[in-house]
Design a protein around this motif. Structure first.
Motif, PDB file in Angstrom:
ATOM      1  N   GLY A  63       0.782  -1.228   0.000  1.00 22.08           N
ATOM      2  CA  GLY A  63       0.000   0.000   0.000  1.00 22.08           C
ATOM      3  C   GLY A  63       0.813   1.278   0.000  1.00 22.08           C
ATOM      4  O   GLY A  63       0.242   2.373   0.029  1.00 22.08           O
ATOM      5  N   GLN A  64       2.152   1.199  -0.045  1.00 17.58           N
ATOM      6  CA  GLN A  64       3.006   2.378  -0.032  1.00 17.58           C
ATOM      7  C   GLN A  64       3.814   2.471  -1.322  1.00 17.58           C
ATOM      8  O   GLN A  64       4.405   1.492  -1.777  1.00 17.58           O
ATOM      9  CB  GLN A  64       3.966   2.342   1.171  1.00 17.58           C
ATOM     10  CG  GLN A  64       3.255   2.375   2.515  1.00 17.58           C
ATOM     11  CD  GLN A  64       4.241   2.303   3.667  1.00 17.58           C
ATOM     12  OE1 GLN A  64       4.426   1.252   4.287  1.00 17.58           O
ATOM     13  NE2 GLN A  64       4.886   3.415   3.957  1.00 17.58           N
ATOM     14  N   GLN A  65       3.833   3.671  -1.907  1.00 16.82           N
ATOM     15  CA  GLN A  65       4.574   3.850  -3.154  1.00 16.82           C
ATOM     16  C   GLN A  65       6.070   3.797  -2.891  1.00 16.82           C
ATOM     17  O   GLN A  65       6.579   4.385  -1.942  1.00 16.82           O
ATOM     18  CB  GLN A  65       4.208   5.181  -3.816  1.00 16.82           C
ATOM     19  CG  GLN A  65       4.857   5.358  -5.183  1.00 16.82           C
ATOM     20  CD  GLN A  65       4.342   6.572  -5.928  1.00 16.82           C
ATOM     21  OE1 GLN A  65       3.229   7.025  -5.671  1.00 16.82           O
ATOM     22  NE2 GLN A  65       5.131   7.114  -6.836  1.00 16.82           N
ATOM     23  N   ILE A  66       6.770   3.080  -3.765  1.00 17.44           N
ATOM     24  CA  ILE A  66       8.207   2.867  -3.628  1.00 17.44           C
ATOM     25  C   ILE A  66       8.976   3.903  -4.451  1.00 17.44           C
ATOM     26  O   ILE A  66       8.558   4.278  -5.557  1.00 17.44           O
ATOM     27  CB  ILE A  66       8.582   1.445  -4.089  1.00 17.44           C
ATOM     28  CG1 ILE A  66       7.989   0.416  -3.124  1.00 17.44           C
ATOM     29  CG2 ILE A  66      10.080   1.268  -4.185  1.00 17.44           C
ATOM     30  CD1 ILE A  66       8.506   0.507  -1.711  1.00 17.44           C
ATOM     31  N   ALA A  67      10.100   4.343  -3.910  1.00 19.53           N
ATOM     32  CA  ALA A  67      10.978   5.244  -4.651  1.00 19.53           C
ATOM     33  C   ALA A  67      11.876   4.417  -5.567  1.00 19.53           C
ATOM     34  O   ALA A  67      12.636   3.556  -5.101  1.00 19.53           O
ATOM     35  CB  ALA A  67      11.826   6.061  -3.679  1.00 19.53           C
ATOM     36  N   LEU A  68      11.773   4.647  -6.862  1.00 18.12           N
ATOM     37  CA  LEU A  68      12.610   3.958  -7.839  1.00 18.12           C
ATOM     38  C   LEU A  68      13.878   4.772  -8.104  1.00 18.12           C
ATOM     39  O   LEU A  68      13.942   5.973  -7.825  1.00 18.12           O
ATOM     40  CB  LEU A  68      11.838   3.761  -9.139  1.00 18.12           C
ATOM     41  CG  LEU A  68      10.529   2.957  -9.060  1.00 18.12           C
ATOM     42  CD1 LEU A  68       9.815   2.983 -10.400  1.00 18.12           C
ATOM     43  CD2 LEU A  68      10.803   1.526  -8.627  1.00 18.12           C
TER      44      LEU A  68
ATOM     45  N   CYS B  14      17.306   6.492   1.875  1.00 15.98           N
ATOM     46  CA  CYS B  14      15.959   6.573   1.280  1.00 15.98           C
ATOM     47  C   CYS B  14      14.920   6.180   2.331  1.00 15.98           C
ATOM     48  O   CYS B  14      14.576   5.001   2.480  1.00 15.98           O
ATOM     49  CB  CYS B  14      15.865   5.672   0.051  1.00 15.98           C
ATOM     50  SG  CYS B  14      14.277   5.808  -0.797  1.00 15.98           S
ATOM     51  N   SER B  15      14.442   7.153   3.077  1.00 10.69           N
ATOM     52  CA  SER B  15      13.492   6.877   4.162  1.00 10.69           C
ATOM     53  C   SER B  15      12.183   6.299   3.630  1.00 10.69           C
ATOM     54  O   SER B  15      11.522   5.517   4.306  1.00 10.69           O
ATOM     55  CB  SER B  15      13.217   8.161   4.949  1.00 10.69           C
ATOM     56  OG  SER B  15      12.708   9.183   4.092  1.00 10.69           O
ATOM     57  N   GLN B  16      11.834   6.649   2.401  1.00 11.05           N
ATOM     58  CA  GLN B  16      10.588   6.160   1.795  1.00 11.05           C
ATOM     59  C   GLN B  16      10.612   4.639   1.657  1.00 11.05           C
ATOM     60  O   GLN B  16       9.638   3.948   1.987  1.00 11.05           O
ATOM     61  CB  GLN B  16      10.391   6.815   0.433  1.00 11.05           C
ATOM     62  CG  GLN B  16       9.053   6.481  -0.244  1.00 11.05           C
ATOM     63  CD  GLN B  16       8.873   7.257  -1.535  1.00 11.05           C
ATOM     64  OE1 GLN B  16       9.556   8.260  -1.773  1.00 11.05           O
ATOM     65  NE2 GLN B  16       7.964   6.803  -2.375  1.00 11.05           N
ATOM     66  N   ASN B  17      11.740   4.100   1.210  1.00 12.77           N
ATOM     67  CA  ASN B  17      11.848   2.653   1.046  1.00 12.77           C
ATOM     68  C   ASN B  17      12.165   1.946   2.356  1.00 12.77           C
ATOM     69  O   ASN B  17      11.712   0.816   2.593  1.00 12.77           O
ATOM     70  CB  ASN B  17      12.913   2.325   0.000  1.00 12.77           C
ATOM     71  CG  ASN B  17      12.469   2.697  -1.406  1.00 12.77           C
ATOM     72  OD1 ASN B  17      11.314   3.062  -1.621  1.00 12.77           O
ATOM     73  ND2 ASN B  17      13.393   2.645  -2.357  1.00 12.77           N
TER      74      ASN B  17
ATOM     75  N   PHE C  50      10.601  -1.579   3.902  1.00  9.85           N
ATOM     76  CA  PHE C  50      11.411  -2.790   4.053  1.00  9.85           C
ATOM     77  C   PHE C  50      12.020  -2.953   5.440  1.00  9.85           C
ATOM     78  O   PHE C  50      12.391  -4.060   5.824  1.00  9.85           O
ATOM     79  CB  PHE C  50      12.522  -2.808   2.999  1.00  9.85           C
ATOM     80  CG  PHE C  50      12.029  -2.950   1.600  1.00  9.85           C
ATOM     81  CD1 PHE C  50      11.503  -4.148   1.148  1.00  9.85           C
ATOM     82  CD2 PHE C  50      12.066  -1.878   0.720  1.00  9.85           C
ATOM     83  CE1 PHE C  50      11.041  -4.291  -0.148  1.00  9.85           C
ATOM     84  CE2 PHE C  50      11.608  -1.999  -0.576  1.00  9.85           C
ATOM     85  CZ  PHE C  50      11.084  -3.214  -1.014  1.00  9.85           C
ATOM     86  N   GLY C  51      12.159  -1.868   6.179  1.00  3.57           N
ATOM     87  CA  GLY C  51      12.728  -1.984   7.517  1.00  3.57           C
ATOM     88  C   GLY C  51      14.198  -2.382   7.469  1.00  3.57           C
ATOM     89  O   GLY C  51      14.920  -2.111   6.506  1.00  3.57           O
ATOM     90  N   MET C  52      14.618  -3.085   8.502  1.00  5.26           N
ATOM     91  CA  MET C  52      16.037  -3.439   8.639  1.00  5.26           C
ATOM     92  C   MET C  52      16.314  -4.822   8.043  1.00  5.26           C
ATOM     93  O   MET C  52      16.647  -5.781   8.744  1.00  5.26           O
ATOM     94  CB  MET C  52      16.441  -3.383  10.106  1.00  5.26           C
ATOM     95  CG  MET C  52      16.268  -2.006  10.728  1.00  5.26           C
ATOM     96  SD  MET C  52      17.220  -0.722   9.851  1.00  5.26           S
ATOM     97  CE  MET C  52      18.888  -1.265  10.198  1.00  5.26           C
TER      98      MET C  52
END
Length: 217
Positions: free
Chosen positions: A7-12, A44-47, A51-53
Motif C-alpha cells: 500500500g506504499q509507493q516505492i521510490a525507484l 531513502c526513508s521512503q523505502n 522494508f525496515g532493517m
C-alpha cells in the motif's frame, strides 16, 4: 511506472526502467513476472519505511514477500514482490504474478490444511447451547447430526420436543435405540470462517467483504 508495496509507493532509482515478461501458463507453467528491480535503501526513508532493517543477520529474506501493484498508463498488475538480493545500499526485488509467485514460493502448493494451526474449537457442549443456536447461518461452525461410520456413534444428535415446539440435544439418558450419543460436539466449520483461518495461519491478509455480505454465505 509506479510500484506500490504493502500500500506504499516505492521510490525507484532515477531513470529506472522495468523489464516485464508475460507468459502463457499453458506452455510454460508460469504467468507474469519482472526482471530484477533495484530499489535504493541507503538514505531513502521512503523505502526503509517499507522494508525496515532487512540487512540484519537474523532476518531470513528468502521467506519474505510483499503484496504489490505495478502500474503505468493502461497497465495494472497485482501480485507480490520477493527479495532476491540485499546490501546496505539497495534491495533487489522481483515482481511475480499468479503462477509465477506460486513457483517461487512452493510451500503455497505443498501446504496441507491438516498441517496448519487453525486454533481450537470453542468450549461448547449440549448443556450450554441449543440446536437453534448451533444451526444459525451466521455461526462460524455448526453441529449437524451425523453418525461415525466406523463406530456407529451418533454425533450432534437431536430430538423433537413437541411441547416446546423445538429441537433439543439428545443425551445418553434419552437412549432408546441402543446407540451411544456423544456428550460433546463434532463441528463442521463454515467455509468463510475456515478460509480466514487458513489465511491467518499462512500470514496472508484478505478482503472477503463481498463474501461476508453475500446472501448465499
Amino acid at each position: 511506472m509506479i510500484l506500490t508495496i504493502n500500500g506504499q509507493q516505492i521510490a525507484l532509482k532515477k531513470d529506472a526502467s522495468i523489464e516485464y515478461v508475460s507468459e502463457n501458463r499453458i506452455f510454460t507453467d508460469a504467468d507474469d513476472y519482472s526482471m530484477e528491480i533495484e530499489l535504493p535503501l541507503a538514505g531513502c526513508s521512503q523505502n526503509l519505511a517499507v522494508f525496515g532493517m532487512l540487512i540484519r543477520k537474523d532476518v531470513d529474506a528468502e521467506i519474505i514477500y510483499y503484496d504489490a501493484v505495478l502500474q503505468d498508463t493502461n497497465f495494472y498488475k497485482r501480485g507480490a514482490v520477493v527479495i532476491t538480493e540485499i546490501t546496505h545500499e539497495y534491495v533487489k526485488v522481483q515482481f511475480l504474478e499468479k503462477r509465477s509467485y506460486q513457483n517461487f514460493f512452493p510451500r503455497f502448493d505443498e501446504k496441507y490444511i491438516n498441517e496448519l494451526d487453525l486454533g481450537e474449537w470453542p468450549a461448547l457442549t449440549p448443556s450450554n447451547t441449543t440446536p437453534q443456536q448451533m444451526w444459525s447461518r451466521w455461526q462460524d461452525y455448526t453441529a449437524l447430526p451425523l453418525v461415525n461410520n466406523s463406530t456407529g456413534v451418533m454425533q450432534n444428535c437431536v430430538k423433537w420436543n413437541s411441547s416446546q415446539n423445538r429441537y433439543e440435544w439428545k443425551t445418553d439418558g434419552d437412549n432408546d435405540d441402543d446407540l451411544d450419543y456423544s456428550k460433546g460436539f463434532s463441528f463442521q466449520p463454515n467455509l468463510l470462517w475456515l478460509t480466514k483461518k487458513i489465511c491467518d495461519a499462512l500470514g496472508y491478509t484478505y478482503d472477503f467483504s463481498i463474501w461476508e455480505n453475500s446472501s448465499t454465505r
